[in-house]
Design a protein around this motif. Structure first.
Motif, PDB file in Angstrom:
ATOM      1  N   PHE A 206      -9.964 -25.422  78.274  1.00  0.00           N
ATOM      2  CA  PHE A 206     -10.687 -24.535  77.340  1.00  0.00           C
ATOM      3  C   PHE A 206     -11.682 -25.367  76.540  1.00  0.00           C
ATOM      4  O   PHE A 206     -12.798 -24.973  76.193  1.00  0.00           O
ATOM      5  CB  PHE A 206      -9.844 -23.605  76.713  1.00  0.00           C
ATOM      6  CG  PHE A 206     -10.525 -22.727  75.843  1.00  0.00           C
ATOM      7  CD1 PHE A 206     -11.339 -21.593  75.957  1.00  0.00           C
ATOM      8  CD2 PHE A 206     -10.155 -22.948  74.370  1.00  0.00           C
ATOM      9  CE1 PHE A 206     -11.826 -20.888  75.138  1.00  0.00           C
ATOM     10  CE2 PHE A 206     -10.950 -22.208  73.449  1.00  0.00           C
ATOM     11  CZ  PHE A 206     -11.492 -21.104  73.790  1.00  0.00           C
ATOM     12  N   PHE A 207     -10.803 -26.450  75.634  1.00  0.00           N
ATOM     13  CA  PHE A 207     -11.548 -26.989  74.661  1.00  0.00           C
ATOM     14  C   PHE A 207     -12.788 -27.876  75.237  1.00  0.00           C
ATOM     15  O   PHE A 207     -13.646 -27.900  74.570  1.00  0.00           O
ATOM     16  CB  PHE A 207     -10.497 -27.592  73.828  1.00  0.00           C
ATOM     17  CG  PHE A 207      -9.607 -26.921  72.889  1.00  0.00           C
ATOM     18  CD1 PHE A 207     -10.273 -25.938  71.776  1.00  0.00           C
ATOM     19  CD2 PHE A 207      -8.351 -26.728  73.353  1.00  0.00           C
ATOM     20  CE1 PHE A 207      -9.366 -25.151  71.149  1.00  0.00           C
ATOM     21  CE2 PHE A 207      -7.523 -25.585  72.541  1.00  0.00           C
ATOM     22  CZ  PHE A 207      -7.980 -25.000  71.281  1.00  0.00           C
ATOM     23  N   LYS A 208     -12.469 -28.642  76.305  1.00  0.00           N
ATOM     24  CA  LYS A 208     -13.571 -29.160  76.923  1.00  0.00           C
ATOM     25  C   LYS A 208     -14.618 -28.460  77.151  1.00  0.00           C
ATOM     26  O   LYS A 208     -15.666 -28.976  77.088  1.00  0.00           O
ATOM     27  CB  LYS A 208     -12.969 -30.290  77.967  1.00  0.00           C
ATOM     28  CG  LYS A 208     -13.864 -31.337  78.534  1.00  0.00           C
ATOM     29  CD  LYS A 208     -13.288 -31.903  79.672  1.00  0.00           C
ATOM     30  CE  LYS A 208     -14.322 -33.227  80.068  1.00  0.00           C
ATOM     31  NZ  LYS A 208     -13.568 -33.966  81.013  1.00  0.00           N
ATOM     32  N   HIS A 209     -14.485 -27.463  78.068  1.00  0.00           N
ATOM     33  CA  HIS A 209     -15.675 -26.365  78.338  1.00  0.00           C
ATOM     34  C   HIS A 209     -16.211 -25.943  77.048  1.00  0.00           C
ATOM     35  O   HIS A 209     -17.535 -26.001  77.207  1.00  0.00           O
ATOM     36  CB  HIS A 209     -14.917 -25.515  79.050  1.00  0.00           C
ATOM     37  CG  HIS A 209     -15.841 -24.228  79.418  1.00  0.00           C
ATOM     38  ND1 HIS A 209     -17.056 -24.472  80.538  1.00  0.00           N
ATOM     39  CD2 HIS A 209     -15.967 -23.208  78.995  1.00  0.00           C
ATOM     40  CE1 HIS A 209     -17.503 -23.348  80.459  1.00  0.00           C
ATOM     41  NE2 HIS A 209     -17.082 -22.341  79.916  1.00  0.00           N
ATOM     42  N   THR A 210     -15.520 -25.654  75.977  1.00  0.00           N
ATOM     43  CA  THR A 210     -16.162 -25.261  74.980  1.00  0.00           C
ATOM     44  C   THR A 210     -17.031 -26.199  74.260  1.00  0.00           C
ATOM     45  O   THR A 210     -18.087 -26.007  73.839  1.00  0.00           O
ATOM     46  CB  THR A 210     -15.294 -24.658  73.897  1.00  0.00           C
ATOM     47  OG1 THR A 210     -14.512 -23.607  74.359  1.00  0.00           O
ATOM     48  CG2 THR A 210     -15.838 -24.144  72.658  1.00  0.00           C
ATOM     49  N   LEU A 211     -16.601 -27.434  74.080  1.00  0.00           N
ATOM     50  CA  LEU A 211     -17.504 -28.306  73.342  1.00  0.00           C
ATOM     51  C   LEU A 211     -18.456 -28.974  74.663  1.00  0.00           C
ATOM     52  O   LEU A 211     -19.714 -29.141  73.635  1.00  0.00           O
ATOM     53  CB  LEU A 211     -16.480 -29.964  73.422  1.00  0.00           C
ATOM     54  CG  LEU A 211     -15.340 -29.702  72.226  1.00  0.00           C
ATOM     55  CD1 LEU A 211     -14.461 -31.024  72.240  1.00  0.00           C
ATOM     56  CD2 LEU A 211     -15.999 -29.547  70.860  1.00  0.00           C
ATOM     57  N   ASN A 212     -18.255 -28.805  75.597  1.00  0.00           N
ATOM     58  CA  ASN A 212     -19.655 -28.795  76.433  1.00  0.00           C
ATOM     59  C   ASN A 212     -20.755 -28.034  76.271  1.00  0.00           C
ATOM     60  O   ASN A 212     -21.947 -28.194  76.354  1.00  0.00           O
ATOM     61  CB  ASN A 212     -19.190 -29.211  78.092  1.00  0.00           C
ATOM     62  CG  ASN A 212     -18.281 -30.335  78.168  1.00  0.00           C
ATOM     63  OD1 ASN A 212     -18.344 -31.472  77.368  1.00  0.00           O
ATOM     64  ND2 ASN A 212     -18.017 -30.467  79.342  1.00  0.00           N
TER      65      ASN A 212
END
Length: 317
Positions: A206-212
């Motif tokens: 989730f957080f990696k997807h959000t940051l990307n």
């Protein structure tokens, strides 16, 4: 409430409105009645053929008409306004909420996929017959053609500018939060949907997807614009409602979630996968309905303190 029709008078009016909506909805669909191969030049012929819908085309049209009427009729009958004022306000609101704001996402997400330059303007045009032809007729059929205005004072949505600013900011932030949470935890968990939008393979955390995604600010700027436009479309509904806040909230939640998405039960060459359509249906109906409840709760009246906001007066019976 005096504006609601007795059952004996309402049934023939409902039947008439049902057939009128079907006529204008079919008329609207003619704007995008193009051969399936018309979009094949974008993504290949194999993606231009739609999988079957959840129901047959005939059953789908009947369901779509029924769902829309169950929202449009209460919007008309519960309004403190009438005549051309009501017809124009509700037509603009319906077109904005059910077509314009929705097709902004088609422009953003699908122009590189299944929507070409010829198709895009048709998607915006198809909302005109139901909004600007059907709704004025519905106002007349339901006996709200009088231009009289409810003379009672109306404190709904009347509040100081400072309160408007922080409440509007909060409503937009809530939309972004619900949009993103539902988008990731409902829509993005579907591998077919990820492949449709050009990101096959396992979903990122989730957080990696959000940051990307945050690195490209265009998506969030678009969603801020869409949230503001939705509020603009709902404001006259909230302001003009003679229902109590709870019922207004339920009506606004349904208005924000169903007319825009119920057509996903039908086959659609612009979104060929049935799994993608069903996932989007669940995602958007749930998140928009919750957001509609939140919007009315926060915006329906002036609050004098946080205790007032969260206290017993928040939603009087």
């Amino acid at each position: 409430m005096g504006s609601f029709q007795p059952v004996s008078n309402f049934i023939p009016r409902f039947v008439l409105l049902y057939f009128l909506f079907l006529i204008f909805y079919v008329m609207a669909s003619m704007f995008i009645s193009v051969p399936e191969t018309a979009v094949s030049g974008i993504t290949g012929a194999e993606t231009a053929v739609s999988e079957p819908g959840l129901v047959s085309p005939v059953a789908g049209l009947l369901i779509i008409a029924l769902v829309n009427l169950m929202i449009i009729i209460p919007l008309i009958q519960s309004s403190r306004w009438g005549g051309w004022k009501l017809a124009l306000i509700l037509a603009l609101s319906y077109y904005g909420a059910a077509t314009f704001v929705v097709q902004l996402e088609s422009w953003f997400f699908l122009t590189a996929n299944t929507v070409d330059a010829r198709m895009l303007p048709r998607l915006f045009l198809m909302g005109i017959p139901p909004a600007f032809f059907f709704i004025p007729l519905a106002v007349w059929v339901l006996g709200k053609n009088s231009s009289t205005v409810d003379p009672a004072s109306n404190p709904v949505m009347v509040m100081p500018l400072r309160q408007w600013i922080w409440k509007l900011t909060t409503v937009v932030a809530a939309y972004l939060l619900l949009y993103w949470l539902a988008g990731y935890f409902i829509a993005w968990q579907n591998p077919v949907l990820r492949a449709f939008y050009g990101q096959p393979g396992p979903a990122l955390p989730f957080f990696k997807h959000t940051l990307n995604t945050i690195r490209d600010s265009r998506l969030f700027l678009l969603q801020i614009l869409r949230a503001l436009l939705y509020v603009l479309c709902m404001a006259p509904v909230i302001r003009g409602s003679r229902l109590n806040p709870w019922r207004t909230a339920l009506l606004v939640g349904a208005y924000l979630s169903l007319p825009q998405n119920i057509a996903l039960i039908l086959e659609n060459p612009l979104m060929p996968s049935a799994a993608v359509r069903l996932t989007h249906l669940i995602e958007t109906v749930s998140s928009n309905f919750i957001w509609g409840l939140f919007m009315v709760w926060l915006l329906h009246r002036r609050h004098h303190s946080l205790a007032d906001l969260f206290g017993a007066r928040a939603f009087p019976a």
